[in-house]
Design a protein around this motif. Structure first.
Motif, PDB file in Angstrom:
ATOM      1  N   LYS A  92      14.010   6.444 -19.501  1.00 57.48           N
ATOM      2  CA  LYS A  92      12.841   7.147 -18.959  1.00 57.48           C
ATOM      3  C   LYS A  92      13.073   8.651 -18.822  1.00 57.48           C
ATOM      4  CE  LYS A  92      11.279   2.998 -16.496  1.00 57.48           C
ATOM      5  NZ  LYS A  92      10.546   2.530 -17.686  1.00 57.48           N
ATOM      6  N   LEU A  93      13.933   9.186 -19.677  1.00 58.87           N
ATOM      7  CA  LEU A  93      14.102  10.638 -19.729  1.00 58.87           C
ATOM      8  C   LEU A  93      12.971  11.279 -20.526  1.00 58.87           C
ATOM      9  CD1 LEU A  93      17.950  10.960 -20.329  1.00 58.87           C
ATOM     10  CD2 LEU A  93      16.706  11.351 -18.199  1.00 58.87           C
ATOM     11  N   ILE A  94      12.397  10.518 -21.456  1.00 59.67           N
ATOM     12  CA  ILE A  94      11.219  10.966 -22.187  1.00 59.67           C
ATOM     13  C   ILE A  94      10.205   9.825 -22.199  1.00 59.67           C
ATOM     14  CG2 ILE A  94      12.453  12.621 -23.630  1.00 59.67           C
ATOM     15  CD1 ILE A  94      12.456  10.645 -25.894  1.00 59.67           C
ATOM     16  N   THR A  95       8.937  10.169 -22.289  1.00 59.23           N
ATOM     17  CA  THR A  95       7.870   9.162 -22.238  1.00 59.23           C
ATOM     18  C   THR A  95       7.710   8.475 -23.590  1.00 59.23           C
ATOM     19  OG1 THR A  95       6.131  10.698 -22.915  1.00 59.23           O
ATOM     20  CG2 THR A  95       6.653  10.577 -20.540  1.00 59.23           C
ATOM     21  N   TYR A  96       6.960   7.375 -23.581  1.00 54.50           N
ATOM     22  CA  TYR A  96       6.676   6.703 -24.848  1.00 54.50           C
ATOM     23  C   TYR A  96       5.881   7.627 -25.768  1.00 54.50           C
ATOM     24  CZ  TYR A  96       4.665   3.893 -28.477  1.00 54.50           C
ATOM     25  OH  TYR A  96       4.286   3.432 -29.710  1.00 54.50           O
ATOM     26  N   GLU A  97       4.923   8.351 -25.202  1.00 57.88           N
ATOM     27  CA  GLU A  97       4.092   9.235 -26.010  1.00 57.88           C
ATOM     28  C   GLU A  97       4.941  10.307 -26.704  1.00 57.88           C
ATOM     29  OE1 GLU A  97       1.798   6.870 -23.502  1.00 57.88           O
ATOM     30  OE2 GLU A  97       3.365   8.302 -22.869  1.00 57.88           O
ATOM     31  N   GLU A  98       5.906  10.867 -25.993  1.00 59.10           N
ATOM     32  CA  GLU A  98       6.798  11.856 -26.598  1.00 59.10           C
ATOM     33  C   GLU A  98       7.648  11.222 -27.700  1.00 59.10           C
ATOM     34  OE1 GLU A  98       8.151  15.046 -23.305  1.00 59.10           O
ATOM     35  OE2 GLU A  98       8.534  12.958 -22.736  1.00 59.10           O
ATOM     36  N   THR A  99       8.146  10.022 -27.418  1.00 58.84           N
ATOM     37  CA  THR A  99       8.988   9.320 -28.390  1.00 58.84           C
ATOM     38  C   THR A  99       8.201   9.004 -29.651  1.00 58.84           C
ATOM     39  OG1 THR A  99      10.192   8.319 -26.543  1.00 58.84           O
ATOM     40  CG2 THR A  99      10.516   7.345 -28.718  1.00 58.84           C
ATOM     41  N   GLU A 100       6.986   8.490 -29.473  1.00 59.70           N
ATOM     42  CA  GLU A 100       6.143   8.150 -30.626  1.00 59.70           C
ATOM     43  C   GLU A 100       5.856   9.394 -31.458  1.00 59.70           C
ATOM     44  OE1 GLU A 100       2.230   5.460 -31.039  1.00 59.70           O
ATOM     45  OE2 GLU A 100       1.839   7.451 -30.179  1.00 59.70           O
ATOM     46  N   ARG A 101       5.511  10.480 -30.810  1.00 56.73           N
ATOM     47  CA  ARG A 101       5.210  11.716 -31.537  1.00 56.73           C
ATOM     48  C   ARG A 101       6.416  12.195 -32.337  1.00 56.73           C
ATOM     49  NH1 ARG A 101       6.542  16.609 -30.273  1.00 56.73           N
ATOM     50  NH2 ARG A 101       6.987  16.077 -28.096  1.00 56.73           N
ATOM     51  N   LEU A 102       7.587  12.185 -31.712  1.00 58.25           N
ATOM     52  CA  LEU A 102       8.798  12.641 -32.396  1.00 58.25           C
ATOM     53  C   LEU A 102       9.099  11.814 -33.637  1.00 58.25           C
ATOM     54  CD1 LEU A 102      11.148  13.308 -29.346  1.00 58.25           C
ATOM     55  CD2 LEU A 102      10.412  15.028 -31.005  1.00 58.25           C
ATOM     56  N   LEU A 103       8.955  10.496 -33.518  1.00 56.48           N
ATOM     57  CA  LEU A 103       9.328   9.618 -34.618  1.00 56.48           C
ATOM     58  C   LEU A 103       8.256   9.554 -35.704  1.00 56.48           C
ATOM     59  CD1 LEU A 103      11.088   6.723 -32.654  1.00 56.48           C
ATOM     60  CD2 LEU A 103      12.094   8.752 -33.719  1.00 56.48           C
ATOM     61  N   LEU A 104       7.002   9.693 -35.333  1.00 57.85           N
ATOM     62  CA  LEU A 104       5.943   9.697 -36.349  1.00 57.85           C
ATOM     63  C   LEU A 104       5.891  11.009 -37.122  1.00 57.85           C
ATOM     64  CD1 LEU A 104       2.961   7.840 -34.615  1.00 57.85           C
ATOM     65  CD2 LEU A 104       4.427   7.010 -36.474  1.00 57.85           C
ATOM     66  N   ASN A 105       6.511  12.056 -36.569  1.00 64.02           N
ATOM     67  CA  ASN A 105       6.532  13.350 -37.267  1.00 64.02           C
ATOM     68  C   ASN A 105       7.235  13.278 -38.621  1.00 64.02           C
ATOM     69  OD1 ASN A 105       5.089  14.806 -35.410  1.00 64.02           O
ATOM     70  ND2 ASN A 105       6.880  15.630 -34.343  1.00 64.02           N
ATOM     71  N   TYR A 106       8.013  12.225 -38.849  1.00 63.21           N
ATOM     72  CA  TYR A 106       8.712  12.082 -40.124  1.00 63.21           C
ATOM     73  C   TYR A 106       7.787  11.643 -41.253  1.00 63.21           C
ATOM     74  CZ  TYR A 106      13.242  12.527 -37.770  1.00 63.21           C
ATOM     75  OH  TYR A 106      14.326  13.002 -37.068  1.00 63.21           O
ATOM     76  N   PHE A 107       6.545  11.311 -40.929  1.00 61.70           N
ATOM     77  CA  PHE A 107       5.642  10.733 -41.928  1.00 61.70           C
ATOM     78  C   PHE A 107       4.362  11.559 -42.069  1.00 61.70           C
ATOM     79  CE2 PHE A 107       8.097   7.500 -39.712  1.00 61.70           C
ATOM     80  CZ  PHE A 107       8.766   6.895 -40.769  1.00 61.70           C
ATOM     81  N   ASP A 108       3.753  11.503 -43.260  1.00 62.24           N
ATOM     82  CA  ASP A 108       2.448  12.132 -43.436  1.00 62.24           C
ATOM     83  C   ASP A 108       1.384  11.254 -42.768  1.00 62.24           C
ATOM     84  OD1 ASP A 108       1.997   9.971 -45.143  1.00 62.24           O
ATOM     85  OD2 ASP A 108       2.286  11.147 -46.969  1.00 62.24           O
TER      86      ASP A 108
END
Length: 447
Positions: free
Chosen positions: A262-278
């Protein structure tokens, strides 16, 4: 360099011996198995990766990290071999086809030289000599040894661990193959000429061992390093795959751990990981999560993480194959992550920036680093003093605590100092804390 010479199953310390084989494992599979079943590898389960060792929430330690790196490394090696075999059909049926196994074994070993508490432990060893009480020893030690200990490196210690003959062990340490050993040396420089990051790959005591391996495999020295006082080699090409597997795993898995804690939220995590894709890739991933009824946020992160790792693995393979000529020429190309396309490289950079700000500087991580530094600093001072004055009463008691495999009773001061470092590097975090508490009278054994 050429692949036929670079891939050798000759064993370090067992060059003249041809052992009888009782199964069909290749020599590189034997490397992998020797590491898996070794005590130093097993001890990684009790060494911090980034976060404090787990309580109710399990996060990565050095052992789980190394196993995951080995898995990604095998995929990288297998895919590179498949791609390059179409370019070099003459390599079919040769040991080149086993580079997935070689890279996987090297990945298992890549963190085995880390002292307790990771980089904090490294700094404690370095600064004990460069800034602390150990500075008084400088005039009693050779310049080469002084370079080794004031720049102490977990990478170099891994090479020492695998090649050095400790007391009671067979010649040549783990008796690994030349190629597996060369594949873990990320910084093939002597301690007197470290990289721009201050890193180096082998101590003065193991320099001759690395030179022997490099000569056997045809690894050249870099330009301007023709003298013994400026010892720099090109990397073995497979080092780039080991490095890429490590880069992929530690960055992406740290993001997953940070979400669990819980150092970062799910929304932050999702954004970071989806940034790898178009946009098409993002929509496809989101739709698959809906189609498979994945609603648990931890499971969503696991799926996103697997998609990112698969993408980075594929792109690193492409970068390696594209730069094969430069790699074989010994030309430095940076890391494979640096060579992937801009969108994915930028996404990786964003993960790194968040990790530095929100993970590596988080209070739990800093607390472990601060505590670990003081523990190793104290152990260094106590045991180095014992090594300097071995005839004193308390020194004898402390020396009796050191494992018999280390040369703590040697007449040579440098050998005794290195024996202390060997002893401390073999400790887990928990054991280092236990020894610290007991020798400082903070706890007593329970009978």
């Amino acid at each position: 360099m050429n692949w036929q010479q670079l891939i050798s199953n000759k064993r370090f310390g067992q060059e003249e011996r041809h052992a009888t084989r009782h199964d069909d494992r290749s020599e590189f599979k034997r490397d992998y198995d020797r590491l898996i079943f070794s005590a130093p590898f097993r001890r990684l389960q009790n060494k911090t990766q980034v976060f404090p060792l787990p309580g109710s929430i399990f996060v990565h330690n050095r052992l789980t990290h190394s196993l995951e790196v080995a898995s990604v490394g095998r995929s990288l090696g297998d895919d590179v071999a498949a791609r390059l075999l179409t370019r070099h059909p003459e390599l079919r049926g040769t040991m080149f086809e086993e580079i997935g196994t070689i890279v996987s074994a090297a990945c298992l070993a890549h963190d085995m030289g880390n002292p307790p508490f990771g980089h904090s432990g490294e700094k404690a060893i370095q600064t004990f000599f460069s800034e602390g009480p150990g500075l008084a020893l400088k005039n009693q030690l050779t310049p080469e040894f002084w370079d080794d200990i004031t720049h102490f490196e977990g990478n170099a210690y891994a090479f020492r661990l695998l090649t050095h003959r400790f007391k009671g062990r067979r010649a040549g340490g783990f008796v690994m193959t030349y190629t597996t050993l060369a594949s873990i040396v990320k910084y093939p420089y002597a301690s007197s000429v470290p990289s721009k990051k201050g890193k180096f790959g082998f101590f003065n005591t193991e320099t001759a061992d690395y030179v022997k391996i490099a000569n056997e495999l045809g690894i050249p020295r870099t330009k301007g390093s023709e003298t013994e006082n400026n010892l720099r080699y090109a990397r073995h090409p497979l080092v780039y795959l080991v490095e890429a597997a490590d880069d992929i795993c530690y960055e992406i898995m740290d993001i997953e751990d940070a979400h669990k804690l819980k150092l970062i939220t799910y929304e932050e995590t999702e954004r970071l990981l989806l940034n790898y894709f178009d946009e098409t890739g993002k929509n496809g991933i989101k739709q698959r999560l809906i189609d498979e009824c994945v609603t648990d946020t931890n499971e969503k992160v696991v799926y996103l993480r697997s998609c990112v790792i698969g993408t980075l693995e594929r792109l690193c393979v492409e970068a390696f194959v594209e730069h094969e000529d430069q790699l074989l020429a010994g030309e430095p190309i940076g890391s494979l992550i640096d060579l992937i396309p801009e969108r994915e490289r930028q996404a990786y950079r964003q993960c790194m920036e968040l990790s530095v700000e929100r993970i590596y500087r988080s209070k739990p991580v800093l607390d472990v680093e601060l505590s670990g530094y003081k523990i190793i600093e104290n152990l260094m001072q106590t045991f180095i003093n014992a090594a300097i004055h071995p005839d004193q009463f308390h020194s004898k008691q402390l020396i009796n605590r050191v494992s018999s495999q280390y040369h703590i009773h040697d007449d040579d001061l440098e050998t005794r100092v290195m024996a202390v470092i060997d002893y401390l590097c073999g400790m887990t975090d928990v054991f280092a804390l236990e020894v610290y508490q007991r020798i400082n009278g903070l706890s007593l054994p329970i009978v």
